[in-house]
Design an enzyme around this catalytic site. Structure first.
Site, PDB file in Angstrom:
ATOM      1  N   LYS A  72      36.521  45.343  42.833  1.00  0.00           N
ATOM      2  CA  LYS A  72      36.332  43.957  43.290  1.00  0.00           C
ATOM      3  C   LYS A  72      36.125  43.015  42.105  1.00  0.00           C
ATOM      4  O   LYS A  72      36.749  41.960  42.013  1.00  0.00           O
ATOM      5  CB  LYS A  72      35.140  43.876  44.253  1.00  0.00           C
ATOM      6  CG  LYS A  72      35.181  42.647  45.126  1.00  0.00           C
ATOM      7  CD  LYS A  72      33.839  42.053  45.367  1.00  0.00           C
ATOM      8  CE  LYS A  72      33.517  40.989  44.353  1.00  0.00           C
ATOM      9  NZ  LYS A  72      32.167  40.494  44.407  1.00  0.00           N
ATOM     10  N   ASP A 107      35.127  41.025  49.340  1.00  0.00           N
ATOM     11  CA  ASP A 107      33.681  41.262  49.342  1.00  0.00           C
ATOM     12  C   ASP A 107      33.211  41.394  50.790  1.00  0.00           C
ATOM     13  O   ASP A 107      34.028  41.382  51.721  1.00  0.00           O
ATOM     14  CB  ASP A 107      32.933  40.138  48.596  1.00  0.00           C
ATOM     15  CG  ASP A 107      33.103  38.792  49.278  1.00  0.00           C
ATOM     16  OD1 ASP A 107      33.727  38.726  50.357  1.00  0.00           O
ATOM     17  OD2 ASP A 107      32.597  37.796  48.742  1.00  0.00           O
TER      18      ASP A 107
END
Ligand code: SF4
Length: 217
Positions: free
Chosen positions: A121, A139
């Site tokens: 991420k 997220d």
């Protein structure tokens, strides 16, 4: 209505609400963007910006953080959660950047994800917001909204990223991931779902009667 039709409606509404998508984490260069993304785990962008406002005018290169050492980095970021682990990552990844990449942030997923404390991420945010490379960082907020909007089955963030990339054209990814984050913060919060009031759901799910529950990542 199928997921492709829903994705088109969602894109249109988000473009209307958020025509511009400024990067929420303040930074001076690609290195400080990487540091800010790392610091943003388990805390808000506002808190990170507050802390880095005092740091980046003075310290903005890997060399600066190696010279500072772990203890002093800890002191600088003490207001943020998990500051000991984050300080360790900042120190070690700064060393790695100097040793492996001449102090520069690498422009590819593999080298980024090989840095201490950098996961997929974080690497995706840097590739997207730092280098403009099409990426779709997922997220918990994006994961939640994609489930509530029926764009994924909500198995995990890896599946959500795959589903969103399949549904939306590449040219929209970088802007869209920020638009979804903004929408989540403004309207579609973790503990609240206004099942009958938001334009996205009243258009995509006109028959929905109850708030939606979501599975965690
Ligand atoms: S109705 Fe619920 S799921 Fe739909 S956008 Fe609003 S808050 Fe999110």
């Amino acid at each position: 209505m199928n997921e492709v039709q829903r994705s088109k409606i969602i894109l249109k509404i988000l473009n209307k609400i958020y025509p511009k998508t400024p990067i929420p984490l303040k930074h001076q260069n690609k290195f400080t963007l990487l540091i800010s993304v790392l610091l943003s785990a388990q805390t808000t962008d506002v808190n990170v910006n507050k802390a880095t406002k005092k740091i980046y005018p003075k310290y903005y290169k890997p060399e600066h953080f190696v010279k500072l050492g772990r203890k002093k980095i800890q002191k600088l970021i003490k207001s943020l959660g998990f500051f000991r682990n984050k300080a360790k990552s900042i120190y070690l990844l700064s060393k790695q950047l100097i040793k492996r990449h001449k102090g520069k942030v690498p422009k590819n997923f593999q080298d980024l994800e090989n840095l201490h404390g950098v996961g997929h991420k974080t690497a995706s945010v840097v590739m997207s917001q730092g280098f403009g490379h099409p990426a779709f960082p997922v997220d918990t907020h994006i994961h939640r909204l994609a489930q509530r909007w029926g764009l994924t089955n909500g198995k995990n963030v890896i599946q959500t990223e795959k589903d969103l990339k399949r549904l939306f054209p590449k040219r929209h990814w970088n802007k869209l991931h920020l638009q979804i984050i903004y929408y989540g913060r403004d309207f579609c919060k973790a503990r609240e779902c206004y099942g009958l009031t938001c334009k996205i759901c009243t258009t995509c799910y006109p028959n929905r009667k109850n708030p939606v529950k979501t599975k965690k990542a």
